[in-house]
Scaffold this active site. Structure first.
Site, short mmCIF file in Angstrom:
data_model
loop_
_atom_site.label_atom_id
_atom_site.label_comp_id
_atom_site.label_asym_id
_atom_site.label_seq_id
_atom_site.Cartn_x
_atom_site.Cartn_y
_atom_site.Cartn_z
N PRO A 115 0.83 -1.21 0.00
CG PRO A 115 0.01 -1.02 2.17
CD PRO A 115 0.73 -1.96 1.26
N PRO A 116 0.27 2.38 -0.32
CG PRO A 116 -1.04 3.88 -1.52
CD PRO A 116 -1.12 2.58 -0.82
N GLY A 117 2.69 4.60 1.11
CA GLY A 117 3.21 5.13 2.36
C GLY A 117 3.97 4.14 3.21
CB VAL A 118 4.45 0.55 3.25
CG1 VAL A 118 3.02 0.48 3.72
CG2 VAL A 118 4.57 0.15 1.78
N GLY A 119 6.96 2.86 2.28
CA GLY A 119 8.39 3.01 2.06
C GLY A 119 8.95 2.23 0.89
CE LYS A 120 4.64 0.68 -3.13
NZ LYS A 120 3.90 1.50 -2.14
CB THR A 121 9.57 5.28 -3.68
OG1 THR A 121 8.39 4.90 -4.41
CG2 THR A 121 10.47 6.10 -4.58
CB SER A 154 -10.98 -13.48 0.98
OG SER A 154 -11.23 -12.10 0.93
CE LYS A 204 -7.91 -10.61 3.11
NZ LYS A 204 -8.42 -11.84 2.49
#
Length: 1105
Positions: free
Chosen positions: A603-609, A982, A1025
């Protein structure tokens, strides 16, 4: 030009010839000699009068001065003595007049100046008819009765040079624009009014080419006639038209050259729109009756005295009758010099001559002014060659003489050549006081001097710049020539080829690339630089030699260093860190590593970039990042063909050029957001670049040579894998990054986010503390998303509010603005305050309004202290967004807590089921679902409904709920689309809870796909989840048994306080959610409502229906 015009005496003589009989009858007995003064255009000065001794006694005479009136007395006596002459004598006189006219006409055609003949005593002959002592008219008359003719003696009959009349009371007025005319200086004007043009022609033909020139008060006016006296200045100049010619064109016009003679003042105006019958005003001259007539002086009268006489340019006819003349001498004599203009619609004005006030030539002020004007003239002449020529012409003029002797002429010259304001020049023209006129002339001349200085400065500046460039160019060419002769430099193309070869020698090009390079170098050597192909080949070789062939950076395979760098920059992300450490370990053992393709999804904001930059730092590799989000052109990846104008290589080649190594770390961002357009599919182009088996010979369309990308470490990022093509996803090593839990967010906020936000807000050294409980409140009540981007924004907002609170509490006096500005900043602010232009427009003085460092940081006093706690947090970020941890504190029957995965991370998904109507023996079953469900989830609801009915029939056969119940299933947050399988076990649990009328434990959450037989299948996103379940306050999580490995890999801090229940069949789920169910009660829960009523009740119900 002096004698080229029609002279008035010629017209007079011809008129005499045609009407001689009438003239002879009326005036022959008064045979006094008449004088005719002829006007003459002057070049730059006045010329003394010369006399034309007229032999005709019948010519009209001009009014004369006092000395000439004395001569007239003698002439009248001689004329009376000749009254008895015969008719033959009259004829002889007439013939002699004609002979004289032909002689004078022949002389007038000569362009040379006619000098006046003087008598033996040095005095010029009289304008009235010659000396009375030499008057021999009777002696020269024909004698006896013979018919022969005897010519008269012409000793004193010399031609007089034509002069301008000293008095001309009525003239045609012409308005002049822009600047007035000054006496003695020519001026060409353009006439467009047909009436004025015709009047000028008539005046030229009549020998009266005189006008009055007056300056218009309105500078923009363009007229040729004066309607009102207020339209012009009343002081002007009396001008002579020296020449006039018509200019043909779209609008015919006339160009007239004027020579101003003297200053005049307008006394009255006869406008061009006057009545037809109105006569032209006349000027009157009263005779001096009682003044005695003195004898003629032996010496000639001075010229100044002659000009002071009452000389007018009018035609007055002497009476032939002496008796009539004596009677008329007491009457006022009238003359009309402009009478011939009465038929033209032109402006006629009555004017008076303006005489200069007397002055002392030895006055020190006048002498000083003259000296200053002369000095200014010298300075202007040194700067302006045009002025130099005008001053030279003025100094050579006969009228100029000694400038000190004629200050009026000098003042007029200074004003005439200066380009001053019209009002200033008019004031100089109107000034009759010599000192005042010199002052005004000096003023306009000084302004002209300042203008010349400015022009000279600008000219010198431009010349200096041009000379500097020419000098630099000349010296550069000389230097190049010297270096070329010494062999130190070749021409441009040879030097370019040499540079390319030097660059190539430092690179380890593959053989295929070296071959292409040699071919292109050979082509460049044989192409003319002016050819278009030259630039194409040069650009290609430039790119080819800037690729780092064989150049690699030294990698750092120190694992401790890598761990330190990764932990300093990021908290958590253990999966990514472990993968990088594995990469380093392999490189440490092998000595080298091949490039890998890591694909981080989360998800956005987890530090991928940001993790990509940390990896490059840990490995000591060059870092290059580019995003492919929205990219729809294959050429962005593969480059353009060289045949296109402005062609460039693709992003991969540009990355190698910038990094200058063969083994950089290249981060490709937003891979899941690739587009497809008519230019091709970029995702397909990425297949070659990101395939480890193919990228060792990547072919760019521009370079068209194989490039080895196998040493490059690719890191790709995406929020989801659903939109990534399967072939591309198969070529990458996927690492999933789940969202952060509250503990991880707390650690990230304390270690990274809060210190960075505090420094960014200017509070680095200020005692402002964001308490831990305030951060916890932010995480729980404001920032529940998976990433920390929103948490970062909220913390920055807190510190910004704190900075504002400190400034308001301290006041502007404690932190003055002047102390924050540097010296350069103060100067720039001062210039900016002067600029009142619109903020949207760039100021013309923008260079002076900007500076590199306009201000410095202000220090907050040490006594300032601020604490941000949980209690006062809402003063900084407002009221909480989330008020409770979960939607239901106590769930009713039919509500189950499920878990879902989104691209923002995990989320709690409640499933609600209710009865639409009351149960009865005769009610019909039904099923309806809502909640913005997509196709897969709709199928899951149908599977869950069918399985629930079967499970209830099998486990509780006496419970016939589904046979009569109409059920409505809903998933909250209907604005959010929901899809995926699910939620199967959650939906089945919700339906069974409603059928058994048993509420569920609100701390139990579940996820798993359900089949119609009750099998629970594997799901994805268990980490997200689990985080969502913990955030929602769940204590137990039910998940498929196939995901047990994922559960075991979860960090302990995520699983802390959570109980995992892996299930394989739905029976395991049922035992967990309904642990102590009473089967008998479950069978009979709806028995009473669904029992068969008596027959009478059924009949009544049928009747009601």
């Amino acid at each position: 030009m002096l004698y080229s015009q029609n002279l008035p005496w010629r017209h007079t003589l011809r008129h005499i010839h045609t009407s001689s009989s009438r003239v002879l009858r009326s005036s022959f007995h008064n045979s006094a000699r008449s004088a005719l003064r002829i006007p003459q255009p002057q070049a730059h000065h006045y010329v003394k009068s010369q006399t034309i001794s007229s032999v005709s006694p019948i010519l009209r005479t001009f009014a004369t001065s006092v000395p000439r009136r004395r001569e007239d007395t003698d002439k009248k006596a001689s004329e009376e003595a000749e009254d008895g002459k015969s008719v033959e004598s009259k004829k002889e006189v007439e013939e002699e007049v004609l002979d004289k006219a032909e002689s004078v006409d022949a002389k007038s055609k000569s362009p040379d100046t006619i000098h006046s003949e003087k008598s033996s005593d040095g005095r010029g002959s009289s304008a009235g008819g010659g000396d009375s002592g030499n008057n021999d008219s009777s002696g020269n008359s024909s004698g006896g009765g013979g018919g022969g003719r005897k010519k008269k003696t012409t000793t004193n009959q010399a031609l007089q040079k034509p002069t301008v009349p000293d008095v001309y009371p009525q003239v045609m007025a012409i308005p002049i624009a822009k600047r007035p005319l000054f006496p003695g200086f020519y001026k060409a004007i353009t006439i467009r009014n047909p009436e004025v043009m015709a009047a000028i022609d008539a005046a030229m033909k009549m020998g009266q080419p005189y006008i009055g020139a007056f300056l218009l008060r309105d500078e923009n006016a363009d007229i040729d006639v004066i309607e009102k006296m207020s339209d012009v200045h009343e002081v002007g100049t009396f001008c002579q038209i020296t020449s006039a010619f018509t200019v043909q064109g779209d609008e015919p016009s006339m160009t007239a050259v004027l020579y101003p003679h003297r200053r005049i003042k307008m006394s009255s105006l006869l406008a061009p729109n006057r009545d037809e019958g109105k006569e032209v005003a006349t000027a009157e001259v009263a005779p001096e009756e009682n003044k005695p007539v003195a004898a003629e002086p032996t010496e000639p009268a001075p010229e100044q005295d002659e000009k002071k006489g009452d000389v007018v340019a009018s035609f007055e006819e002497n009476s032939a009758d002496a008796k009539a003349q004596s009677k008329d001498s007491k009457q006022v004599q009238q003359y009309e010099p402009a009478s011939f203009l009465k038929n033209f619609k032109v402006s006629l004005v009555n004017v008076d001559n303006l005489l200069e006030e007397s002055y002392d030539k030895k006055n020190p002020t006048i002498r000083a002014l003259i000296s200053e004007i002369v000095n200014v003239f010298k300075e202007i002449a040194n700067m302006n060659h045009i002025f130099r020529d005008q001053i030279s012409a003025f100094s050579m003029s006969a009228n100029a003489g000694n400038v000190g002797e004629n200050p009026a002429k000098l003042a007029d010259f200074a004003a005439a050549v200066s380009s001053g304001e019209p009002n200033e020049l008019q004031e100089a023209l109107e000034s009759l006081n010599m000192e005042d006129r010199l002052h005004k002339a000096l003023l306009v001349l000084k302004k002209e001097h300042m203008n010349s200085q400015l022009q000279t400065k600008i000219s010198k500046d431009v010349e200096s710049k041009i000379q500097k460039r020419q000098r630099e160019y000349f010296l550069m060419e000389q230097m190049r020539g010297i270096r070329r002769e010494l062999g130190l430099e070749s021409d441009g193309k040879d030097k370019l080829i040499e540079n390319f070869k030097t660059k190539a020698s430092k690179l380890t090009m593959p053989d295929a690339v070296r071959k292409v390079f040699d071919e292109e170098i050979n082509k460049l050597a044989h192409i003319e630089p002016a050819a278009s192909e030259f630039n194409v080949t040069r650009n290609y070789l430039d790119w080819l030699t800037q690729i780092p062939w064989g150049q690699r950076s030294v990698e750092n395979f120190d694992i401790k260093h890598a761990v330190k760098v990764l932990d300093e920059d990021h908290h958590g992300l253990q999966d990514v860190k472990d993968r990088i450490l594995e990469f380093i370990a392999v490189g440490k053992l092998r000595g080298t590593v091949e490039g890998k393709i890591l694909f981080m999804v989360g998800p956005p904001g987890v530090g991928k970039t940001s993790i990509g930059k940390s990896i490059a730092k840990a490995l000591n590799r060059q870092y290059y990042r580019f995003s492919v989000g929205g990219m729809s052109d294959v050429a962005e990846i593969k480059g353009h063909r060289r045949t296109y104008v402005g062609a460039l290589p693709g992003r991969m080649i540009q990355a190698l050029k910038k990094s200058q190594t063969e083994n950089p770390l290249i981060l490709i961002d937003e891979v899941d957001k690739l587009s497809r357009g008519y230019q091709g599919d970029p995702a397909a182009a990425l297949l070659e670049m990101l395939d480890p088996e193919q990228n060792n010979s990547f072919l760019d369309h521009y370079l068209d040579v194989p490039v080895d990308l196998s040493k490059v470490l690719f890191v790709c990022t995406a929020n989801m894998t659903d939109t990534v093509p399967r072939p591309l996803l198969d070529r990458m090593e996927t690492i999933e990054l789940s969202g952060y839990v509250a503990d991880e967010k707390m650690a990230i906020a304390e270690k990274y986010l809060a210190p960075a936000a505090k420094e960014l807000s200017g509070l680095k050294d200020v005692d402002v503390i964001l308490e831990k409980d305030a951060i916890q409140e932010l995480i729980n009540k404001y920032c529940r998303e998976s990433g920390v981007r929103n948490l970062k924004k909220q913390i920055e907002k807190v510190y910004r509010k704190a900075a504002l609170k400190i400034i308001r509490d301290l006041g502007e006096e404690a932190l003055p603005e002047e102390e924050a500005l540097t010296t350069e900043g103060k100067a720039a602010k001062k210039e900016s305050d002067k600029d009142d232009s619109d903020a949207t427009a760039t100021s013309d003085n923008i260079e002076n309004e900007t500076t590199e460092k306009p201000r410095v940081a202000l220090k907050v006093p040490d006594h300032v202290k601020l604490r941000i706690t949980k209690e006062n947090l809402k003063d900084y970020v407002g009221p909480p967004v989330f008020t409770t941890d979960r939607l239901y504190e106590t769930t009713p029957p039919g509500v189950a807590l499920g878990l879902a995965w989104t691209n923002m991370g995990g989320a709690a998904l409640y499933v609600e089921s209710i009865l639409e109507n009351a149960l009865s023996y005769s009610s019909k079953p039904g099923f309806e679902r809502t909640g913005n469900l997509k196709q897969v989830m709709k199928e899951s609801t149908q599977i869950a409904y069918s399985f629930s009915k079967g499970h209830l029939a099998r486990e509780f056969p006496e419970n016939r709920f589904f046979e009569h119940a109409r059920i409505h299933l809903h998933c909250p947050e209907g604005a959010v689309q929901k899809d995926g399988p699910s939620a199967g076990i959650t939906m089945a649990t919700s339906l069974l809870s409603l059928a058994l009328d048993q509420p569920l434990n609100p701390t139990i959450s579940m996820t798993g796909e359900l089949t119609v037989t009750g099998k629970v299948l594997r799901i994805g996103g268990l980490r997200e989840k689990t985080v969502a379940a913990r955030r929602a306050g769940a204590k137990t999580i039910i998940f498929p048994k196939d995901n047990l490995s994922d559960w075991l890999e979860l960090p302990e801090n995520i699983k802390e306080g959570m109980e995992g229940k892996p299930v394989e069949w739905y029976s395991d789920v049922f035992e967990t959610v309904f642990p102590n169910i009473d089967h008998d009660a479950a069978n009979s829960v709806w028995k009473k409502k669904l029992s068969k009523p008596p027959k009478s009740e059924r009949d009544d119900n049928d009747d009601k229906d």
